[in-house]
Design a protein around this motif. Structure first.
Motif, short mmCIF file in Angstrom:
data_model
loop_
_atom_site.label_atom_id
_atom_site.label_comp_id
_atom_site.label_asym_id
_atom_site.label_seq_id
_atom_site.Cartn_x
_atom_site.Cartn_y
_atom_site.Cartn_z
N GLY A 15 0.64 -1.06 -0.12
CA GLY A 15 0.53 0.08 0.02
C GLY A 15 0.76 1.48 0.13
N ILE A 16 1.98 0.86 -0.78
CA ILE A 16 2.95 2.36 -0.48
C ILE A 16 3.45 2.46 -2.22
CG2 ILE A 16 4.28 1.98 1.18
CD1 ILE A 16 6.61 0.56 -0.22
N ASP A 17 3.55 4.17 -2.46
CA ASP A 17 3.86 4.31 -3.94
C ASP A 17 5.08 4.55 -4.30
OD1 ASP A 17 4.69 7.03 -2.52
OD2 ASP A 17 2.84 8.01 -2.83
N GLN A 18 5.23 4.53 -5.15
CA GLN A 18 7.20 4.53 -6.11
C GLN A 18 8.04 6.36 -4.67
OE1 GLN A 18 6.55 5.99 -9.93
NE2 GLN A 18 6.66 3.39 -10.53
N LYS A 19 7.45 6.75 -4.53
CA LYS A 19 7.90 7.73 -3.05
C LYS A 19 8.59 7.53 -2.54
CE LYS A 19 7.80 12.25 -2.25
NZ LYS A 19 6.89 13.87 -2.08
N THR A 20 7.12 6.94 -1.36
CA THR A 20 6.97 6.72 -0.44
C THR A 20 8.19 4.96 -0.07
OG1 THR A 20 5.33 6.94 0.51
CG2 THR A 20 6.23 5.40 1.53
N LEU A 21 8.00 4.17 -1.28
CA LEU A 21 9.03 3.32 -1.44
C LEU A 21 11.09 3.49 -1.32
CD1 LEU A 21 10.04 0.16 -1.58
CD2 LEU A 21 9.88 0.08 -3.73
N GLU A 23 11.85 6.75 -1.17
CA GLU A 23 12.37 7.42 0.56
C GLU A 23 12.51 6.50 1.73
OE1 GLU A 23 8.98 9.75 1.95
OE2 GLU A 23 9.79 11.17 0.57
N ARG A 24 12.45 5.11 2.22
CA ARG A 24 12.67 4.13 2.73
C ARG A 24 13.57 3.15 2.36
NH1 ARG A 24 5.81 1.37 4.22
NH2 ARG A 24 5.33 3.15 5.24
N ALA A 25 14.02 2.95 0.97
CA ALA A 25 14.71 2.34 0.68
C ALA A 25 16.25 3.23 0.67
CB ALA A 25 14.49 1.48 -0.41
N GLY A 26 15.88 4.79 0.95
CA GLY A 26 17.24 5.61 0.83
C GLY A 26 17.98 5.35 -0.41
N VAL A 27 17.04 5.45 -1.41
CA VAL A 27 17.49 5.39 -3.18
C VAL A 27 16.69 6.87 -3.84
CG1 VAL A 27 17.75 3.36 -3.31
CG2 VAL A 27 15.71 3.75 -4.27
N ASP A 47 24.07 -3.13 -3.57
CA ASP A 47 23.63 -3.25 -2.86
C ASP A 47 22.52 -1.93 -2.89
OD1 ASP A 47 23.75 -1.63 0.05
OD2 ASP A 47 24.70 0.81 -1.06
N THR A 48 22.09 -0.96 -3.64
CA THR A 48 20.49 -0.53 -4.62
C THR A 48 19.36 -1.99 -4.09
OG1 THR A 48 21.42 0.55 -5.79
CG2 THR A 48 19.24 0.69 -5.98
N LEU A 49 19.52 -3.02 -4.80
CA LEU A 49 18.62 -4.02 -5.27
C LEU A 49 18.10 -4.59 -3.40
CD1 LEU A 49 19.57 -5.71 -8.32
CD2 LEU A 49 17.44 -4.23 -7.84
N MET A 50 18.84 -4.64 -2.94
CA MET A 50 18.83 -4.74 -1.24
C MET A 50 18.52 -4.41 -0.89
SD MET A 50 19.62 -8.23 -1.54
CE MET A 50 19.37 -8.58 -0.44
N LYS A 51 18.31 -3.10 -1.12
CA LYS A 51 17.79 -1.56 0.20
C LYS A 51 16.54 -1.79 -0.16
CE LYS A 51 21.25 1.46 0.15
NZ LYS A 51 22.09 2.98 -0.10
N VAL A 52 16.37 -1.82 -1.51
CA VAL A 52 14.38 -1.98 -1.86
C VAL A 52 14.24 -3.35 -1.43
CG1 VAL A 52 13.21 -1.80 -4.23
CG2 VAL A 52 15.11 -0.82 -3.97
N ALA A 55 13.05 -2.96 2.37
CA ALA A 55 12.64 -1.25 2.66
C ALA A 55 10.87 -2.83 2.31
CB ALA A 55 13.12 -0.75 1.61
N LEU A 56 10.92 -3.09 1.39
CA LEU A 56 9.95 -4.32 0.92
C LEU A 56 9.54 -4.87 2.24
CD1 LEU A 56 9.70 -4.37 -2.39
CD2 LEU A 56 8.06 -3.03 -1.47
N ASN A 57 10.31 -5.62 2.68
CA ASN A 57 10.35 -6.61 3.81
C ASN A 57 9.86 -5.59 4.41
OD1 ASN A 57 11.19 -9.33 1.88
ND2 ASN A 57 13.16 -8.66 3.10
#
Length: 89
Positions: A15-21, A23-27, A47-52, A55-57
């Motif tokens: 239930g999150i938009d791209q901007k929120t993801l 921000e949460r992932a730091g990308v 590293d970027t993929l792992m952050k995303v 954040a989803l987890n």
């Protein structure tokens, strides 16, 4: 690793938009947009993929790979083999 379709579906389930993801992932937002617009498996800096994925987890989404069981149970989404816009047999 993760496909663009999985990423979009995971974000929708959380239930999150791209901007929120982003921000949460730091990308950056353009990074998320590029990942979700790609065909098939998302490519990019590991590293970027792992952050995303992290954040989803943390948002409560478990990403399930092909032929991998769900370890924690709960609701989820899995695309059947051969289904979808780019079937991979």
């Amino acid at each position: 690793m993760i496909t663009a379709a999985q990423m979009r579906a995971a974000r929708a389930l959380a239930g999150i938009d791209q901007k929120t993801l982003a921000e949460r992932a730091g990308v950056s937002l353009p990074t998320i947009q590029r990942m979700e617009a790609s065909d098939g498996v998302v490519r990019g800096v590991v590293d970027t993929l792992m952050k995303v994925i992290q954040a989803l987890n943390e948002a409560g989404v478990e990403l399930i790979g092909e032929n991998q069981p769900s370890e924690r149970g709960g609701r989820g989404v899995r695309l059947r083999a051969g289904a979808g816009p780019n079937p991979q047999g």
